[in-house]
Design an enzyme around this catalytic site. Sequence first.
Site, mmCIF file in Angstrom:
data_model
loop_
_atom_site.group_PDB
_atom_site.id
_atom_site.type_symbol
_atom_site.label_atom_id
_atom_site.label_comp_id
_atom_site.label_asym_id
_atom_site.label_seq_id
_atom_site.Cartn_x
_atom_site.Cartn_y
_atom_site.Cartn_z
ATOM 1 N N HIS A 372 0.805 -1.232 0.000
ATOM 2 C CA HIS A 372 0.000 0.000 0.000
ATOM 3 C C HIS A 372 0.831 1.271 0.000
ATOM 4 C CE1 HIS A 372 -3.924 -1.940 0.917
ATOM 5 N NE2 HIS A 372 -3.160 -2.836 1.517
ATOM 6 N N LYS A 563 -8.470 13.596 5.153
ATOM 7 C CA LYS A 563 -7.602 12.414 5.084
ATOM 8 C C LYS A 563 -6.582 12.556 6.204
ATOM 9 C CE LYS A 563 -6.596 13.708 0.748
ATOM 10 N NZ LYS A 563 -6.614 12.551 -0.118
ATOM 11 N N ARG A 564 -5.766 11.525 6.441
ATOM 12 C CA ARG A 564 -4.719 11.683 7.430
ATOM 13 C C ARG A 564 -3.837 12.884 7.079
ATOM 14 N NH1 ARG A 564 -4.166 7.571 11.369
ATOM 15 N NH2 ARG A 564 -2.439 8.883 12.045
ATOM 16 N N LYS A 569 0.648 14.456 1.481
ATOM 17 C CA LYS A 569 -0.732 14.721 1.040
ATOM 18 C C LYS A 569 -0.967 16.224 0.831
ATOM 19 C CE LYS A 569 -2.535 10.608 3.457
ATOM 20 N NZ LYS A 569 -3.186 9.747 2.463
ATOM 21 N N THR A 671 -8.597 6.512 -1.670
ATOM 22 C CA THR A 671 -9.941 5.932 -1.797
ATOM 23 C C THR A 671 -10.989 6.994 -1.481
ATOM 24 O OG1 THR A 671 -9.554 5.065 0.420
ATOM 25 C CG2 THR A 671 -9.450 3.502 -1.390
ATOM 26 N N LYS A 675 -14.840 8.238 -3.211
ATOM 27 C CA LYS A 675 -16.098 8.513 -2.498
ATOM 28 C C LYS A 675 -16.676 9.851 -2.961
ATOM 29 C CE LYS A 675 -14.173 5.927 1.304
ATOM 30 N NZ LYS A 675 -13.359 6.005 2.531
#
Length: 822
Positions: A372, A563-564, A569, A671, A675
């Site tokens: 991952h 998100k985290r 990110k 992911t 959504k």
Amino acid sequence: MNDKASFCEVIRRDDGPAINEETFKDDLTRHFYYTLGRDKVGTSRSYLYQALVLSIRDQLIGRWRASRDDHRSQSHRQVAYMSLEFLMGRSLNNAMLNLDLEDRVREALEQYCCELEEVEAAEHDAGLGNGGLGRLAACFMDSCASLGLPVTGYGIRYEYGMFNQSIDNGHQIEQPDNWLREDYPWEIKAPDDCRRIKFFGRVEVYEDKNGRQHHQWVDTRDVLAVPYDIPVPGFRNNIVNTLRLWKSEATDEFNLSEFNAGSYSEAVAQKNLAEQITMVLYPNDSSENGKELRLRQQYFLSSATLQDILVQWVERYGEDFTYFSELHVFQLNDTHPSIAVAELMRLLMDEYGMSWQPAWNITTATMAYTNHTLLPEALEKWPVWLFAKLLPRLLEIIYEINARFLQQVAMKWPGDVDKQAAMSIIEEGDVPQVRMAHLAIVGSFSVNGVAELHTRLLREGLFNHFDQLWPEKFNNKTNGVTPRRWLHHCNPILTQLISEKIGTEWVSDFSKINQLAPFHADEKFQQQWQAAKFKNKQRLALLVKEATGVEFDPAMLFDVQVKRIHEYKRQLLNILHVIHRYERIRLGDTDNMVPRCVLIGGKAAPGYFMAKTIIKLISNVAATINADAAVKPYLRVVFFPNYNVTAMEKICPGTDLSEQISTAGKEASGTGNMKFMMNGGLTIGTLDGANVEMLEAVGQENFFLFGARIEQLDDIFSDYSPNQTIASDPELKEVLRLIESGHFNLFEPGIFQPIIDAIRSPTDPWLTAYDFASYIEAQQRVDQVYLDQSQWTSMSILNTAASGPFSSDRTIREYSENIWNL
Ligand code: F68
């Protein structure tokens, strides 16, 4: 019928009573009154929630048993999905949806004068995961059950799940998540299936009368693994699969010397040590913290799970494992349970007397590994000394696996010692380490990445040598999310609209969602679509108000990144854009500016200083902006606290713009991006992870693409000079000047210096300064399109219509056909 037969009849009431309104009401009352011993509802909905779950569970039991018997009796392959994390969120609504029970439940609740939504709110999230990897496991469980596949999830029943986050003066505060305090009525303890797990001790070798060597792991300190089963119902197909979570308990063997010395209490207190193993989920989502307890958790899960399956095998077939690999697969969710490779070897050899080669054949025909991440800091390694102490027999086996593997390497590349060192399962050095990813690859028949780009980068980079040795092992399985939770359940308004337009088949066959595409320009449909989005934005605004006190205006554009929190990110890039907008508003440069509400949320690993500083920056910027009345008509910003699965169920339907802005090559898949897309959110994003495939599916014209591409990275890094970039970009320069001036931290001087330094560093791996201009330009395009509501809505419809491939049903079909061979 004799008495015995009728008794069997009674205990085998297993097709489940027909779901009939009256019995359901009675069940609810019975559980409320008798099982829980209540007579008044009171203000808390907790007991009613529990009674409701127990009544629904009654409906599941028969189907559950039938599904299990079915899996066991048929000679089909079964999968154990092994994961240290299952981020299930709430289960009540999902069970009602899948059993089609909602109307009955609403009616049954009438007698308690209580709305279903109030009862649903009493359920604690099962937060047994950090982020994407854990939530993926949960979506997979739903898809496997809905597709009727014999897949059992195996994980850990953490007493404390993902911590609760609150924000105090802009700082993240962590609070323990005591999710089991009021009991978890979905689970059923199965003490009969308890397994014994060994730790510490030493290895004895002896020869049998035929001169064959045997290894015995002795003087161990053992712990019991007790399973708790949770039902996983499929979508209206009468299938109920199982999620089996292990809890650690002490054996009843006490420390005898203390016991005899009269220290009864001290001896009993020692039990605590065993029970620590499953006490808490480690809250790191991208790097191992190297704690011994974490390795204990990994081995505990691996050993308990493998024993569970081997014991069931032996009960059925005896100790003949000839066909074992035809009937079992172990899917390893990242390297976290990869010690299972060595543990299966140990069990087959030491417990069932098999010799090396047949045991190895079975192991390498049953293990499959999913990777991952490409981030080097996330690749697990454990010091050899720790293995030697905690799991001495496992270390011996790993050495032997490695020795045989390195012979293969030497045959393929004779004399290439560098390659041997690079590929070895043991990393040499001052503190030699076991490389868990190498163990997983060597021990598995399948290695998969989670998006096309990610798999390509794995094969070309990180695992290139292995790809050259065993190209046939590598494959891609692009992630997906379950459309039942992530559209049907979380967005009832849009669900109804879609079903009015194209019927309801899309719920079980999500590829049919593309039937929406022809209506993207239909004026009436667009208006209905907009009205649905508006209602969802109102609902989200309410949640934001409750959580932060800030008012979001549903007439404004809702721009969301949840998100985290991680540097790769790039929540930082997001907030730099916010500051840039703020600056423009202050200068009066607001022509054609679309008013926006920006929401950023997510948890930082407790020890991740930079991530926590980024939360603080976002919070301070939000406070400054929200306090400025002149800015309010154009811009509002919140840091949304305690982002979790349940919050996402309200956030993604109410989002206009989804921020997927990681540095190219860093996000394996994502992911959350899927959504938002399902719910008609438009994406602003880089060519990273599954964004690449989303863009292909929806068309570039319906996606706000920006940023450096993978192919450019080497060039960029070869002479990256962010200070020059900043100097030559007046907008970026101004944004940084504002932060550096202390405008957002008047009473806390210097706190954002580490952030400034990171952006200005020539070795900044996240390329924040580099991508800034391109990001701002893409955000301009967002505004332009949003001003044309018809175009925006058309793009929104097309995004939902193109989201078919991102259903986890598609992903699971691919696992089933290409890896599991079910
Ligand atoms: C948890 C623990 C440890 C030690 C390392 C990583 C994690 C973790 O949570 N990782 C994670 O969530 N990875 C994400 O997996 C998703 C599902 O495949 C991907 O979509 C994300 O890109 C990836 O970051």
